[in-house]
Design an enzyme around this catalytic site. Structure first.
Site, PDB file in Angstrom:
ATOM      1  N   HIS A   1      10.077  -9.655  16.943  1.00 28.24           N
ATOM      2  CA  HIS A   1      10.133  -8.340  16.314  1.00 28.24           C
ATOM      3  C   HIS A   1      11.513  -8.110  15.731  1.00 28.24           C
ATOM      4  O   HIS A   1      12.495  -8.717  16.151  1.00 28.24           O
ATOM      5  CB  HIS A   1       9.762  -7.223  17.293  1.00 28.24           C
ATOM      6  CG  HIS A   1      10.641  -7.127  18.497  1.00 28.24           C
ATOM      7  ND1 HIS A   1      10.574  -8.035  19.539  1.00 28.24           N
ATOM      8  CD2 HIS A   1      11.591  -6.235  18.844  1.00 28.24           C
ATOM      9  CE1 HIS A   1      11.451  -7.705  20.471  1.00 28.24           C
ATOM     10  NE2 HIS A   1      12.092  -6.616  20.073  1.00 28.24           N
TER      11      HIS A   1
ATOM     12  N   HIS B   1      14.235  -5.077  14.678  1.00 26.47           N
ATOM     13  CA  HIS B   1      14.635  -3.674  14.797  1.00 26.47           C
ATOM     14  C   HIS B   1      15.192  -3.218  13.454  1.00 26.47           C
ATOM     15  O   HIS B   1      16.032  -3.908  12.867  1.00 26.47           O
ATOM     16  CB  HIS B   1      15.754  -3.505  15.839  1.00 26.47           C
ATOM     17  CG  HIS B   1      15.355  -3.847  17.227  1.00 26.47           C
ATOM     18  ND1 HIS B   1      15.022  -2.889  18.153  1.00 26.47           N
ATOM     19  CD2 HIS B   1      15.246  -5.045  17.853  1.00 26.47           C
ATOM     20  CE1 HIS B   1      14.734  -3.484  19.299  1.00 26.47           C
ATOM     21  NE2 HIS B   1      14.856  -4.790  19.140  1.00 26.47           N
TER      22      HIS B   1
END
Length: 139
Positions: free
Chosen positions: A98, A100
């Site tokens: 992932h 940010h």
């Protein structure tokens, strides 16, 4: 056992969706470092940035870029941190790739900073180190 992001992607855990298509999901981070802190992830499980197939990586980064641009326009952010941790030592707490997207604002105290302390470069053969890394990339 599925990680929390796989469970969010499968609809088992609710989230605040910012973006979704067939390959990518972006949600507001439940722990907002700054207003608008968003997590962008592939729907297909990948362990981290380094192991993610390039096609999926490019899609995730495209969405992260578009979210950063939107946050600067609509949230009044004056900058954006784009960050992905690889491995527990680097701060990866969920083993699912992932990114940010963390908007930054002038009026904010620096609640999030990456500080780096450089090593004594006199003790490092920079040319040899660059050559070693480059050679590994070609293999």
């Amino acid at each position: 056992m599925k990680d929390i992001f796989c469970r969010i992607i499968d609809g088992e855990i609710p989230s605040s969706k910012v973006y979704e298509d067939d390959d990518v999901l972006a949600i507001l981070d439940i722990s907002q470092i700054t207003k608008g802190h968003t997590l962008v992830m592939p729907k297909k499980h990948c362990q981290d940035f380094l192991s993610c197939p390039q096609e999926i990586l490019h899609k995730v980064m495209d969405v992260a870029q578009r979210i950063g641009q939107a946050e600067m326009l609509v949230l009044g952010a004056v900058g954006v941190n784009i960050l992905s941790n690889v491995g527990e030592i680097a701060g990866q707490s969920v083993i699912h790739f992932h990114v940010h997207v963390i908007p930054r604002y002038l009026s904010q105290e620096p609640g999030f900073q990456i500080t780096m302390q450089s090593q004594d470069i006199a003790a490092i053969d920079m040319q040899d180190l660059a050559k070693t890394i480059h050679e590994k990339m070609e293999k």
